[in-house]
Write a protein that holds these residues in place. Structure first.
Motif, PDB file in Angstrom:
ATOM      1  N   PHE A  17      42.636  35.169  39.921  1.00 51.36           N
ATOM      2  CA  PHE A  17      43.067  36.125  40.934  1.00 51.36           C
ATOM      3  C   PHE A  17      41.928  36.351  41.926  1.00 51.36           C
ATOM      4  N   CYS A  18      42.287  36.510  43.189  1.00 51.50           N
ATOM      5  CA  CYS A  18      41.276  36.714  44.221  1.00 51.50           C
ATOM      6  C   CYS A  18      40.473  37.988  43.928  1.00 51.50           C
ATOM      7  N   GLY A  19      39.177  37.850  43.972  1.00 49.23           N
ATOM      8  CA  GLY A  19      38.319  39.015  43.779  1.00 49.23           C
ATOM      9  C   GLY A  19      38.175  39.450  42.341  1.00 49.23           C
ATOM     10  N   ALA A  20      38.629  38.625  41.405  1.00 45.38           N
ATOM     11  CA  ALA A  20      38.571  39.040  40.000  1.00 45.38           C
ATOM     12  C   ALA A  20      37.228  38.715  39.353  1.00 45.38           C
ATOM     13  N   ARG A  34      35.859  46.535  43.274  1.00 48.65           N
ATOM     14  CA  ARG A  34      37.220  46.198  42.833  1.00 48.65           C
ATOM     15  C   ARG A  34      38.181  46.270  44.007  1.00 48.65           C
ATOM     16  N   LEU A  35      37.978  47.298  44.847  1.00 53.49           N
ATOM     17  CA  LEU A  35      38.903  47.500  45.958  1.00 53.49           C
ATOM     18  C   LEU A  35      38.606  46.567  47.117  1.00 53.49           C
ATOM     19  N   THR A  73      39.555  42.793  46.508  1.00 56.36           N
ATOM     20  CA  THR A  73      40.999  42.560  46.496  1.00 56.36           C
ATOM     21  C   THR A  73      41.585  42.771  47.888  1.00 56.36           C
ATOM     22  N   ALA A  74      41.052  43.758  48.619  1.00 53.84           N
ATOM     23  CA  ALA A  74      41.612  44.086  49.927  1.00 53.84           C
ATOM     24  C   ALA A  74      41.320  42.992  50.958  1.00 53.84           C
ATOM     25  N   ALA A  78      43.905  40.440  50.356  1.00 51.67           N
ATOM     26  CA  ALA A  78      45.212  40.924  50.808  1.00 51.67           C
ATOM     27  C   ALA A  78      45.283  40.916  52.333  1.00 51.67           C
ATOM     28  N   TYR A 124      34.353  34.288  30.855  1.00 52.22           N
ATOM     29  CA  TYR A 124      34.397  35.727  30.594  1.00 52.22           C
ATOM     30  C   TYR A 124      33.129  36.162  29.864  1.00 52.22           C
ATOM     31  N   ARG A 171      30.897  39.869  28.233  1.00 55.76           N
ATOM     32  CA  ARG A 171      31.033  41.250  27.781  1.00 55.76           C
ATOM     33  C   ARG A 171      29.632  41.827  27.626  1.00 55.76           C
ATOM     34  N   PHE A 183      32.372  50.190  29.770  1.00 58.17           N
ATOM     35  CA  PHE A 183      31.346  49.195  30.101  1.00 58.17           C
ATOM     36  C   PHE A 183      32.043  48.019  30.762  1.00 58.17           C
TER      37      PHE A 183
END
Lengths: 464, 390
Positions: free
Chosen positions: B39-42, B150-151, B154-155, B158, B271, B273, B301
């Motif tokens: 996903f874009c920005g993930a 995060r915003l 994604t924005a 979009a 991924y 952690r 976290f």
């Protein structure tokens, strides 16, 4: 030869207790960590302090099971390393991080049995955050552990076997139970016929509860929808639709729930593979008939792996412990293991009937009003979630979390995650299994920033 | 069934860099396909700390950083949201006289770039910023700040989609070949013909570079962050520490975000952690530095996957082996602030073949053995564990 570390059991409900007993019988000394102050889990939860009631008053028809489990666990004494009031907050590299009395400690283990239990599953309805509204499980705990009711005149609403059980327990405790509002249509109860031959006792007891409630004047309605709880500073009434029109009932307490959801964060942090389970409507950790997860040395038992109730949890806890013994090359009773698997398979078929009799009303998700709070911790309403889904063309639950903060608060999605997934599925017209699942992150529950480290932890900490 | 797309520019990697390039290119009228394997920005763009910071960057990044600095206040008109951007100022703390001397040297070195750095002594730190103990002084950059990654990430994607870019998520590029007119890309069930390819694939960018005979010493790092429950506002500035340790900011809602240490990759190294040891160390340092954290709870976290280069500078610019291929990756844990500027630079490179912003230090050729014999080992040694504050 270096001594092997102890197995670690997480949770001291029916699954954890039977697992511990089985390991002790085989000569091991497991560590048992539990968030509760005493063993029993949610279903057989013990009072914080004696309140004069005996087991029969507290647990009703399940009193003998509860007493036996409490007794058996107490009898283990120092044969186990039991840590109550203890939070498992992370799992890493074959060790667990546990928090007790403000001190974090790293515990190495050889074999991990996760018996983490379940919590209520809810879809938000208007007024669900008003004081006086409890989940069904919460209402039951108030009665069992604190010896108090959630109100004087109470309505229970939602779905699941717990709906009638809690209502009946409240009635028995002398509370005015005004109504039981069942989301499932009456026709769904025909599925109980499938369960009847498997467990006539359970099914008939459930029916008897419904009958007794009716005889005592409780309004029992099936097929209710458009639930709404109203009140200014607290619950004043509940409004619902049934039989083509709207009804209102005055009350000062509401118990609400739509079945249960497994607590799976620990399994996720342990690296277990997950798969969508159509019956539970949720992703759950994969396990074999013996309770083995996809990760060697990690075992799953009880409602934390799949919703099946307390009796299944007892059997699954014992079965998982036998699997651990077998995998360790220790003597184990394989006949017993087979018998337990048969018992579990039988309960599973019974559960198919019960779940069909109390279907989760997924279709409610599309009707959640925009101004209804969806995520309580971060105060995000359904409208905000819908706008984000639309504006960012979201199709996946972790992206919804990233954009809206749903599931980022104190509860880490335990309360809102399932509902948010339903909303996402409804709006994007996808199957609930296709929107993914929230990836678990440590800490499993909040921990103090100024947490103290145990001495052995300090030795691991590069900062010291 | 294979779908065919013809476009001017295909962008591989829908992070901030790729997305902002897509948006800028649409503004110039190019047809754009933006591809992301997830996903874009993930990835790094969406899970970093969120520092919008010029202070502390190597001087060669500052022209680009200043260009991006002008974009941040315009986010709302550019992507429809302000991304919780706050021009809070960035305060970099020194824990020793030697660290303070280092901050002073930096202030002199970057004076020509106009960051308006202000050196602050110990007493003033306490009076103005409420910093507890353990520090001797700091350097304050009033124009810097922080935002919500995060915003923002994604924005941007979009906004690129709204501007007409074809955005294909969950679409991994599995084949890329140079053709007579440009490139042929295979991605899922899509076949793309394009004149230009932008490689903004972040921690996965080395694969595409290698496919065009341009190996790079890209390594992955995993930042580690904690978030507290919402608290009364006490931290008005974005905090960094000379030499690393922790970095911290408080959002308007009251949550405090504290980063530091490194996370660890999972079995699937895409991924990661946070390590328990790491977060415990972060929390200890944070509660020593900030009194209000001593009675707060940490609720979450997180970590992400970032690409880092041996000299801690990104790779930005045309490929040396393949005409039409442009690289932009390896932001070394400090890409968030400059990414919107990089997007504009990339768009200029596509349109004009050159850019008004100096990017020579970021040439991919700096890693080719022919250009700098004997430097490779030296470069590798600087990878070290020294941490910068994002």
């Amino acid at each position: 030869m270096a001594e092997r570390a102890s197995p670690l059991i997480v949770g001291a409900g029916p699954a954890g207790i039977r697992a511990a007993m089985t390991l002790v019988a085989a000569g091991l000394r497991p560590i048992v960590v539990d968030e509760g102050h005493a063993c029993g889990g949610q279903i057989y939860r013990q009072p914080l302090s004696p309140d004069g009631r005996d087991a029969t008053a507290r647990y009703g028809s399940e009193a003998s099971k509860a007493a036996r489990l409490h007794h058996d666990f107490a009898a283990l004494g120092i044969a186990i390393d039991y840590q109550s009031n203890t939070l498992l907050w992370n799992l890493r590299d074959g060790a667990a991080d546990i928090l007790r009395r403000g001190i974090s400690r790293r515990v190495s283990y050889d074999g991990l049995i996760l018996a983490t239990g379940a919590t209520d599953r809810v879809l938000p309805i208007p007024g669900w955050t008003l004081p006086g509204v409890f989940t069904l499980g919460g209402a039951q705990i108030a009665l069992k552990a604190q010896g108090c009711a959630i109100g004087r005149r109470v309505v229970f609403a939602g779905s699941g076997p717990l709906l009638y059980l809690v209502a009946w327990q409240y009635m028995k405790a002398g509370v005015d139970v005004a109504a039981v509002l069942d989301a499932a249509p009456l026709s769904a109860k025909l599925n109980l016929l499938r369960a009847l031959p498997l467990a006539p006792g359970i099914v008939l007891r459930g029916l008897r509860m419904a009958v007794e409630l009716t005889l005592r004047g409780t309004r029992v309605r099936s097929g209710v929808s458009q639930l709404r709880i109203e009140g200014e500073s607290r619950v004043a009434r509940i409004v619902y639709r049934a039989g083509g029109r709207e009804h209102a009932i005055t009350c000062d307490g509401v118990g609400y729930g739509l079945g249960l959801r497994s607590e799976t964060q620990a399994a996720d942090l342990a690296g277990c593979a997950f798969r969508f389970d159509a019956r539970d409507g949720a992703h759950r950790p994969v396990r074999d008939a013996g309770g083995r997860s996809s990760i060697a040395g990690v075992y799953l038992a009880g409602d934390g792996a799949r919703i099946a109730g307390a009796d299944a949890a007892e059997a699954a806890g014992e079965r998982a412990a036998l699997a651990l013994l077998e995998d360790r090359g220790l003597p184990h009773d394989s006949m017993r293991a087979t018998a337990l698997e048969h018992a579990l398979a039988r309960i599973d078929r019974l559960r198919d009937g019960l779940e069909a009799a109390f279907p989760y009303p997924s279709h409610w998700a599309g009707d959640i009003a925009d101004d209804t709070l969806l995520c309580r911790c971060e105060e995000i309403d359904a409208g905000e979630a819908r706008r984000a889904i639309r504006d960012f063309s979201l199709t996946e639950i972790n992206r919804l979390k990233a954009v809206t903060r749903i599931g980022m608060g104190r509860c880490q999605g335990r309360m809102c995650g399932a509902a948010a997934a339903e909303l996402l599925a409804a709006q994007t017209r996808r199957d609930i299994g296709a929107v993914g699942r929230l990836r678990a992150q440590a800490p499993i529950k909040p921990i103090p920033v100024a947490v103290s480290l145990s001495l052995d932890e300090r030795q691991h900490d590069p900062a010291h | 069934m294979t779908r065919r797309i013809d476009c001017d520019v295909a962008i591989v990697g829908g992070g901030l860099v790729g997305s902002s390039a897509a948006l800028a290119l649409r503004g110039m009228g190019f047809s754009v396909t933006l591809l992301d394997k997830g996903f874009c920005g993930a990835q790094a763009s969406g899970v970093n700390y969120g520092g919008v910071r010029r202070q502390g960057r190597p001087p060669e990044q500052l022209p680009l950083s200043q260009r991006a600095h002008a974009i941040w206040p315009r986010l709302a008109q550019l992507i429809g949201i302000d991304g919780e951007f706050l021009r809070s100022g960035h305060l970099k703390l020194a824990r020793s006289p030697a660290d303070m001397a280092s901050l002073e040297r930096y202030a002199v070195e970057v004076a020509p770039f106009g960051l308006a750095l202000e050196l602050i002594g110990h007493n003033q730190l306490h009076e103005r910023f409420g910093i507890a103990g353990g520090v001797v002084g700091g350097s304050f950059c009033p124009g810097d700040g922080h935002a919500n990654p995060r915003l923002v990430a994604t924005a941007f994607a979009a906004a690129a989609r709204r501007a007409g870019a074809e955005v294909l998520e969950n679409t991994e590029v599995t084949g890329a070949t140079r053709t007579f007119e440009g490139f042929a890309l295979e991605a899922g069930d899509v076949a793309i013909r394009t004149r230009t390819v932008i490689n903004s694939a972040g921690a996965w960018a080395d694969g595409l570079a290698r496919a065009f005979d341009e190996p790079v010493p890209l390594e992955r790092t995993y930042p580690s962050m904690i978030v507290t429950e919402p608290l009364d506002l006490f931290l008005g500035v974005n905090i960094g520490i000379e030499g690393g340790g922790i970095y911290a900011r408080q959002v308007t809602r009251g949550n405090v975000v504290v980063g530091g240490e490194r996370a660890a990759p999972l079995a699937d190294p895409d991924y990661s952690r946070p390590r328990s040891d790491g977060v415990l160390a972060i929390m200890q340092r944070a509660s020593e530095l900030f009194g209000p954290l001593r009675h707060a709870q940490a609720i979450r976290f997180w970590s992400g996957t970032e690409a880092t280069m041996p000299d801690r500078n990104p790779v930005i610019g045309p490929s040396a082996t393949t005409p039409g291929l442009i690289h932009a990756f390896g932001f070394s844990g400090a890409g968030f602030q400059i990414a919107p500027g990089v997007g504009e630079v990339l768009a200029e490179l596509v349109r004009d073949g050159e850019t008004s912003t100096p990017i020579v230090p970021f040439a991919i050729t700096r890693f080719s053995p022919a250009s700098q014999p004997g430097d490779a080992s030296q470069a590798a040694m600087t990878t070290g564990s020294k941490e910068t504050s994002p």
